[in-house]
Design a protein around this motif. Structure first.
Motif, PDB file in Angstrom:
ATOM      1  N   LEU B  85       0.541  -1.182   0.201  1.00 45.81           N
ATOM      2  CA  LEU B  85       0.095  -0.094  -0.376  1.00 45.81           C
ATOM      3  C   LEU B  85       1.228   1.471   0.185  1.00 45.81           C
ATOM      4  O   LEU B  85       1.925   1.167   0.608  1.00 45.81           O
ATOM      5  CB  LEU B  85      -0.744   0.286   1.117  1.00 45.81           C
ATOM      6  N   LEU B  86       0.263   2.731   0.027  1.00 42.59           N
ATOM      7  CA  LEU B  86       1.086   3.621  -0.214  1.00 42.59           C
ATOM      8  C   LEU B  86       0.840   4.568   0.850  1.00 42.59           C
ATOM      9  O   LEU B  86      -0.881   4.912   0.725  1.00 42.59           O
ATOM     10  CB  LEU B  86       0.919   4.733  -2.038  1.00 42.59           C
ATOM     11  N   PRO B  87       1.745   4.305   1.937  1.00 38.75           N
ATOM     12  CA  PRO B  87       1.246   5.445   2.859  1.00 38.75           C
ATOM     13  C   PRO B  87       0.397   6.606   2.675  1.00 38.75           C
ATOM     14  O   PRO B  87       0.066   7.276   3.645  1.00 38.75           O
ATOM     15  CB  PRO B  87       2.560   5.241   3.950  1.00 38.75           C
ATOM     16  N   TRP B  88       1.383   7.637   1.333  1.00 35.26           N
ATOM     17  CA  TRP B  88       0.139   8.815   1.814  1.00 35.26           C
ATOM     18  C   TRP B  88      -0.612   9.126   0.446  1.00 35.26           C
ATOM     19  O   TRP B  88      -1.589   9.834   0.211  1.00 35.26           O
ATOM     20  CB  TRP B  88       0.840   9.290   0.636  1.00 35.26           C
ATOM     21  N   LYS B  89      -1.430   7.664   0.537  1.00 34.76           N
ATOM     22  CA  LYS B  89      -3.151   7.613  -0.451  1.00 34.76           C
ATOM     23  C   LYS B  89      -4.157   6.658   0.494  1.00 34.76           C
ATOM     24  O   LYS B  89      -3.875   5.591   1.736  1.00 34.76           O
ATOM     25  CB  LYS B  89      -3.077   6.899  -1.098  1.00 34.76           C
ATOM     26  N   TYR B 124      -5.749   6.383   6.403  1.00 33.32           N
ATOM     27  CA  TYR B 124      -4.435   6.014   5.984  1.00 33.32           C
ATOM     28  C   TYR B 124      -3.810   4.626   6.712  1.00 33.32           C
ATOM     29  O   TYR B 124      -4.389   4.359   7.049  1.00 33.32           O
ATOM     30  CB  TYR B 124      -3.549   7.467   5.699  1.00 33.32           C
TER      31      TYR B 124
END
Lengths: 257, 244
Positions: B85-89, B124
């Protein structure tokens, strides 16, 4: 709000220490060596329009330099850090030029850009550019492979890879680096404004203001306080920007990083 | 659905060349769920990345649906080891990521609801439990509505209760969506629970040393049956005998 209180308390402590040094010097030497904060602020308020013009000129110069440094340094740093081949070719070049202080080349910069506004901005931009470039490059090199694989597996183009992974992953580190280099940028700004200020009046920048009133110590010190506030302003601005753009970094929760 | 013939993959160049897979041939039928087991570094992940088109074969051929795999395909989804997963999305943006990249429209809310993630859309990844994060990773793959699911140890580093829940979830999704699945794991029980056939790989360079038939996958209470335990014991023995 809590942070504002912290800053106010810190300002109070600085003023008290300043007063203490001022009074001690007066007692030891028998005459005013360092004017106290009250006299400085009084003088500053009396020349407030001149001082704020100088502040505005310096702030504008710094904003332009910071923007150019970001605009050029961020993409260059990200590409150099992320594309393996480019890194190997260009990193020696960067590390050779990175330690050169731009003021050391001032004579050549005068010849190239004249002695006007441009050269001042160029010097500050150079100093900030390398900070942003090196931070962006380092952060881009450290991006975990799994983020890249996740996006590539969905068929991402190079552009999408930068947009969804490289830029957001590196933004916190780059903004932090920019914040830390505000001090360096302000130093450079002071140097170019004093070295090049002889042509202008005290309104052309805080550096020139400080220089111009060298023999009116209270007023000169008011300029120094202005310089401190200028640095603080940009520091706070970059911190707010980081908190707003990188909200995900500032979350609580079971797995918060 | 998936055909692999004489697949060899090596990394690097010159003296530093690492041979990850050596002459692997296997096939997976449409709608079949298979497991790939072997020790760490046996090229299991390399096999998945090659099937996904992320790594080109050094030698040999990979075909999916009769077509040579050249680059990533829209009908193949990859679930990564730590969910990737992309932590900023946010959860929603992560689940939509694949669709957005492919320029497709689609509603992921239904998928999120199916996986028990409704109400967490705006959170998040850093705010979620590990089990929830894995489910978001599964949701992202599921949203693409793929024909083939490639799973790279989706249950690694989970506590045993969460692990079992995610295993049950994958089984349920497979039974509901009839996708073709390849699950890479180093957990023997997991391979027996989810692999209709189990491909056993040797240590590096990875070679296919044995295929264990396990047709009972998906029958009710398989995990508690004597048959299951016998199969686990058998697979363990195969692994020991093949020197892995």
């Amino acid at each position: 709000m809590k942070r504002v209180v912290h800053y106010l308390v810190a300002a109070l402590v600085v003023f008290l220490l300043w007063e203490l040094v001022s009074v001690s010097l007066l007692a030891v030497r028998g005459r005013v060596i360092l004017p106290g904060p009250v006299a400085t602020i009084r003088e500053g308020i009396q020349h407030v329009s001149e001082l704020s013009s100088a502040f505005g000129a310096s702030a504008l110069r710094f904003s332009i330099a910071l923007s150019i440094a970001f605009f050029l340094g961020l993409p260059a740093g990200l590409v150099l850090g992320f594309e393996r081949g480019l890194y190997q070719v260009f990193s020696p070049l960067i590390y050779l030029t990175y330690p050169i202080p731009p003021v050391a080349l001032l004579v050549f910069l005068y010849l190239a850009f004249g002695v006007g506004e441009a050269v001042k901005i160029v010097v500050v931009t150079c100093a900030l550019f390398f900070q942003v470039l090196v931070a962006a490059q380092g952060a881009a090199r450290g991006i975990p492979r799994t983020y890249v694989t996740a996006v590539r597996s969905a068929g991402a183009s190079r552009w999408q890879l930068y947009r969804h992974v490289v830029v957001p992953a590196t933004l916190p580190a780059v903004l932090t680096a920019a914040r830390v280099s505000v001090g360096l940028g302000i130093t450079m700004l002071y140097v170019v404004e004093t070295k090049l200020g002889l042509v202008g009046g005290p309104k052309t920048g805080l550096g020139r203001f400080i220089e111009y009133y060298t023999f009116r110590a209270e007023l000169s010190l008011a300029g120094v306080v202005g310089l401190s506030l200028l640095g603080l302003m940009f520091y706070a601005l970059l911190e707010l920007l980081e908190r707003w753009l990188c909200r995900w970094k500032h979350l609580g929760g079971p797995g918060a990083p | 659905m998936i055909e692999v013939e004489g697949l060899t993959v090596s990394y690097g160049a010159g003296r530093r060349t690492v041979l990850a897979l050596a002459g692997v041939s296997l096939s997976v039928a449409e709608g079949e769920l298979v497991a790939v087991v072997g020790p760490s570094g046996c090229g299991k992940s390399t096999l998945l990345f090659t099937l996904d088109g992320l790594i080109p074969p050094t030698q040999g051929v990979v075909r999916i649906g009769g077509q040579m795999v050249q680059g990533v395909r829209r009908d193949v989804a990859l679930i990564l080891q730590d969910a990737g997963l992309l932590p900023w999305k946010t959860v929603l943006a992560n689940a939509e990521l694949g669709l957005r990249i492919q320029g497709r429209r689609g509603d992921v809310r239904e998928v999120l609801e199916e996986l028990g993630l409704a109400g967490f859309e705006r959170r998040y990844p850093g705010e979620l439990s590990e089990g929830m994060r894995r489910r978001v990773g599964i949701a992202r793959a599921l949203a693409l509505n793929p024909k083939v699911f490639l799973m790279d140890e989706p249950m690694a580093n989970l506590d045993s209760i969460t692990r079992q829940r995610i295993q049950d979830l994958i089984l349920k999704l497979w039974q509901g969506f009839h996708f073709t699945g390849v699950l890479v794991t180093h957990d023997i029980e997991e391979a027996v629970f989810l692999g209709q056939r189990i491909f056993v790989f040797s240590p590096r360079p990875g070679r296919l040393v044995e295929v264990v038939e396990n047709p009972e996958v998906g029958t009710s209470k398989y995990r508690d049956s004597a048959q299951f335990l016998a199969r686990v014991r058998h697979l363990r023995q195969v692994l020991v005998e093949s020197g892995t």
